[in-house]
Design an enzyme around this catalytic site. Structure first.
Site, short mmCIF file in Angstrom:
data_model
loop_
_atom_site.label_atom_id
_atom_site.label_comp_id
_atom_site.label_asym_id
_atom_site.label_seq_id
_atom_site.Cartn_x
_atom_site.Cartn_y
_atom_site.Cartn_z
N ASN A 103 0.87 -1.17 0.00
CA ASN A 103 0.00 0.00 0.00
C ASN A 103 0.91 1.22 0.00
OD1 ASN A 103 -1.95 1.98 0.51
ND2 ASN A 103 -1.91 1.63 2.71
N GLU A 492 -19.59 13.19 -5.58
CA GLU A 492 -18.92 11.89 -5.41
C GLU A 492 -19.88 10.72 -5.51
OE1 GLU A 492 -16.74 11.28 -1.70
OE2 GLU A 492 -18.22 12.39 -0.57
#
Ligand code: M6R
Length: 616
Positions: A103, A492
């Site tokens: 990540n 969004e």
């Protein structure tokens, strides 16, 4: 972005990894993959582009062996398209015996990749992460000790990374490293877990350790060893996770977002609990971590997205009640100019995840310049909390839907508590007046509940406007950041053009956007609390209506002037004008969710987004 999970112990690694990934999927959902080590078959890996369900269905059709050690990943793509090949885990070594998940972003990956290519290594993906897999595998061939090889490699990497690595030769060891990306250990009995956050393992254990910056973890079923990148031993500090595993499940709601909107009376109430007494007095024991609070001469609030809008509302409260000058800065803008601050500046960082890289970098920069940092954060063990001088946790519980709802109203509540506590400490208001505000704050959870009980019309309007190309939001005073938040929710979730404006700015340009049928949502200030602003916003409504706008107003109950001028009115309970922000935002959350639902969109996992933005 990206969620990572690891498990070693007697249980079923597949069960633990898949349930962990499900809880971490909010961090990225472009692809998912797992690797396990089977005693007979060795390293086994499966990865698929698309949401986790694609991988789960694939495993149902063609199962992997169920083993006692494994790692899993859910991806938000940075380097390389979201396809099967770029999905994690990535394998390394000539015989592909090593598996690694990542990540973050390895910033020096190009030069490292070139070095490996010169050695004859063949790459299969376009990712920066595969470089780390091959580097560790090659180093292992040289030093013949996996931990040493891993340590040698992470010390060469630049950028942000949480890495998890397993190797066929080590059936009981997961190696992990962390720099500028989150990593938490879950301590079980005879089993141990790793995750990007505690949600990954809260179902199995509530005992956790937050891994610090530049540290390496050697995780076995019955032991955990943490060392610095240089090899110094670190004594782990454990904490108890307060989240309940059931809080991270939908519990019968159609979406996490619907559940989290409904959780808001509790999120607000839990954030107040223990901090606001029944007589209205506020006590923030967290302030004891900040020795020189009374000497602070200004506050800079740092945050991104929705958290920054919470900061904008906190500014009104702190300036009005505590009389301290406040500026609100988007973290990514603040960090890369030359902000002027010193030891008398208090930085208030707001973040649900506590892992937003832009906010973390800004906080580090502020600390270097001598500022003290107070944070408002929702996630225990988060990097932001570890790096702040003091932290006020919002007790909203895990927020899984990418669009922030209950974390926002909890942040607003925490901001009010900070403002009142500062006012009390600095004696900027009389004790009686302060307690009256505290008593009003105590009523908020009940008012939030009432709003939620009366949102049917807002649901209907959301559905009715699902064909709109653009929706505008107007507000003044705290209504302005609420208008911005309403527009952000719509963008969004529903992918339609939406913009929030300060209503006073209308005549300076945006009014040119108004044409016949343009939907405009107006957050109207209280007629009692904002004597001077209320008539001005009513005039704004008249002005846009005269030009053909369809106006939906969010206004205080029995506001006669609004009822006469707007096409639709959603009523909220009268409360303190600043605190009304908490109530005004709820119909906007519902509106955006219903509009997106009507368009058939996934409200929990909107396209291109990830909940935790852990890269700059
Ligand atoms: O975890 P944080 O509060 O630091 O996240 C900040 C923003 O990324 C976040 O609020 C984002 O804007 C949300 N998707 C909004 O719904």
């Amino acid at each position: 972005m990206c969620g990572i999970v690891g498990y070693v112990g007697p249980g079923s690694s597949l069960d633990v990894l898949l349930s962990g990934l499900k809880r971490l999927e909010y961090r990225g959902y472009d692809s998912a993959g797992i690797s396990v080590i089977d005693q007979e078959k060795g390293l086994q890996t499966r990865k698929r582009a698309g949401k986790l369900k694609v991988l789960v269905d694939d495993l149902a059709l063609s199962p992997l062996p169920d083993t006692h050690i494994g790692i899993g990943h859910t991806r938000w793509a940075t380097h390389g398209a979201p396809n099967d090949i770029n999905a994690h885990p990535h394998l390394g070594g000539e015989h592909l015996k090593l598996s690694l998940i990542h990540n973050g972003i390895i910033e020096n990956f190009s030069e490292l990749k070139k070095e490996l290519i010169d050695f004859g290594v063949k790459f299969s993906s376009e990712t920066d992460s595969e470089v780390a897999a091959h580097l560790v595998a090659r180093e292992y061939e040289t030093v013949n000790d996996l931990t040493q090889a891993f340590r040698n490699v992470v010390r060469r990497l630049q950028g942000a990374f949480t890495l998890l690595c397993i190797h066929e030769d080590y059936e009981d060891l997961i190696l992990a490293a962390r720099r500028n990306s989150p990593l938490v250990i879950g301590l079980g009995v005879g089993e141990n877990f790793l995750g990007s956050d505690v949600a990954a393992f809260v179902e199995f254990t509530k005992k956790a350790v937050a891994v610090g910056q530049d540290q390496i973890v050697e995780l076995r079923a019955d032991s955990v060893r943490i060392t610095s990148f240089e090899g110094a031993e670190i004594i782990p500090e454990t904490f108890e996770v307060s989240w309940d595993a059931s809080a991270a499940s939908k519990g019968g709601w159609p979406s996490f977002m619907a559940k989290e909107i409904a959780d808001q009376p509790q999120a607000v109430g839990d954030t107040l609990m223990g901090r606001l007494s029944s007589d209205g007095s506020v006590k923030l024991s967290e302030f004891s971590g900040l020795s020189s609070l009374t000497e602070m001469n200004r506050i800079i609030i740092i945050a991104c997205g929705t958290a920054a809008y919470a900061g904008e509302v906190a500014k009104y409260a702190i300036e009005k009640w505590a009389k301290i000058p406040v500026s609100v800065e988007l973290a990514h803008e603040f960090r890369y100019r030359d902000p002027v601050l010193d030891s008398q500046t208090l930085v208030l960082a707001i973040s649900q995840s506590g892992e937003t890289m832009d906010t973390l970098m800004a906080v580090r920069h502020a600390k270097e310049l001598g500022a003290k940092v107070l944070s408002i954060c929702n996630t225990q063990g988060a990097t932001l909390a570890r790096e702040s001088d003091a932290t006020i946790y919002t007790h909203a519980g895990p927020e899984v839907a990418v669009a922030s709802t209950k974390a926002f109203t909890a942040q607003l509540t925490a901001g009010f508590l900070v403002a009142l506590a500062l006012a009390s400490m600095r004696k900027s208001m009389g004790a009686v007046e302060l307690r009256e505000l505290g008593l009003e704050l105590l009523k908020l959870p009940r008012h939030v509940k009432e709003v939620l009980e009366s949102v049917e019309r807002m649901r209907f309007l959301g559905k009715r406007l699902s064909g709109a190309k653009s929706i505008l939001f107007l507000g003044r005073n705290v209504g302005y950041p609420i208008a911005l938040e309403g527009a952000l929710k719509l963008k969004e979730l529903a992918y339609i053009h939406a913009e929030g404006f300060a209503a006073g700015e209308l005549k300076h340009g945006p009014i040119a956007l108004i044409e016949q049928g343009q939907a405009v949502i107006v957050v109207v200030p209280s007629p009692k609390g904002n004597h001077s602003l209320h008539p001005k916003v009513i005039s704004n409504i008249q002005e846009i209506k005269a030009r053909g706008a369809v106006v939906i107003a969010i206004a205080e109950k029995e506001d006669r002037l609004v009822a006469e001028s707007a096409d639709e009115v959603f009523e909220i309970a009268p409360t303190n004008p600043i605190m009304s922000a908490v109530l005004a935002v709820i119909p906007l959350q519902i509106f955006a969710m219903e509009l997106a639902n009507a368009k058939g969109l996934d409200v929990d996992q909107p396209r291109n987004l990830a909940k935790s933005v852990t890269v700059e």
